[in-house]
Design a protein around this motif. Sequence first.
Motif, mmCIF file in Angstrom:
data_model
loop_
_atom_site.group_PDB
_atom_site.id
_atom_site.type_symbol
_atom_site.label_atom_id
_atom_site.label_comp_id
_atom_site.label_asym_id
_atom_site.label_seq_id
_atom_site.Cartn_x
_atom_site.Cartn_y
_atom_site.Cartn_z
ATOM 1 N N VAL A 57 0.838 -1.200 0.000
ATOM 2 C CA VAL A 57 0.000 0.000 0.000
ATOM 3 C C VAL A 57 0.874 1.250 0.000
ATOM 4 O O VAL A 57 0.681 2.159 -0.815
ATOM 5 N N ALA A 58 1.848 1.310 0.896
ATOM 6 C CA ALA A 58 2.700 2.494 1.006
ATOM 7 C C ALA A 58 3.469 2.738 -0.295
ATOM 8 O O ALA A 58 3.466 3.858 -0.823
ATOM 9 N N TYR A 59 4.084 1.700 -0.812
ATOM 10 C CA TYR A 59 4.882 1.868 -2.024
ATOM 11 C C TYR A 59 4.002 2.176 -3.228
ATOM 12 O O TYR A 59 4.347 3.000 -4.073
ATOM 13 N N GLY A 60 2.839 1.527 -3.287
ATOM 14 C CA GLY A 60 1.928 1.765 -4.409
ATOM 15 C C GLY A 60 1.442 3.201 -4.453
ATOM 16 O O GLY A 60 1.451 3.848 -5.509
ATOM 17 N N ILE A 61 0.998 3.706 -3.318
ATOM 18 C CA ILE A 61 0.514 5.089 -3.260
ATOM 19 C C ILE A 61 1.663 6.055 -3.515
ATOM 20 O O ILE A 61 1.527 7.013 -4.282
ATOM 21 N N ILE A 93 -3.114 3.993 -13.383
ATOM 22 C CA ILE A 93 -2.168 3.688 -12.297
ATOM 23 C C ILE A 93 -2.795 4.005 -10.946
ATOM 24 O O ILE A 93 -2.751 3.196 -10.017
ATOM 25 N N ILE A 94 -3.402 5.173 -10.836
ATOM 26 C CA ILE A 94 -4.024 5.575 -9.575
ATOM 27 C C ILE A 94 -5.186 4.649 -9.229
ATOM 28 O O ILE A 94 -5.346 4.245 -8.066
ATOM 29 N N ALA A 95 -5.987 4.269 -10.224
ATOM 30 C CA ALA A 95 -7.087 3.325 -9.973
ATOM 31 C C ALA A 95 -6.548 1.988 -9.464
ATOM 32 O O ALA A 95 -7.131 1.377 -8.559
ATOM 33 N N GLY A 96 -5.450 1.539 -10.013
ATOM 34 C CA GLY A 96 -4.838 0.293 -9.552
ATOM 35 C C GLY A 96 -4.402 0.384 -8.103
ATOM 36 O O GLY A 96 -4.597 -0.555 -7.319
#
Length: 120
Positions: A57-61, A93-96
């Motif tokens: 979650v942290a890395y994705g955001i 990307i943001i939706a993912g």
Amino acid sequence: MNKWFLLSLAIATEVAATLALKAALGEPWWYAVVVLGYAGAFTCLALAMRAGLGLGVAYGIWGALGVALTAILAMLLFAEALTPLMVLGLGIIIAGVVLVEFGSQHALRQRALKTRERTS
């Protein structure tokens, strides 16, 4: 400190460092901002995870918002292209990342339910 505040700080410092990298191509003193910015970004990211954010979650955001903000600010500051197709890609990307966050929250709820069942 709040994990979301730390993640926001990590995103802001990473974006600043990346923009400074572009600026450093013409003015080498900006490399100091690059180094400090990336060091700050990774420190804040690590602190956000220590405060409870999961790695995915942290890395994705961090990654998705960093890419989106960098693209938008590069367009404004450096007159770089930002086409509708690029905006669509950033949106995907943001939706993912949002889906990863929802999946993470669901997994945490499931784990909590299983823990309660075992202790009951």
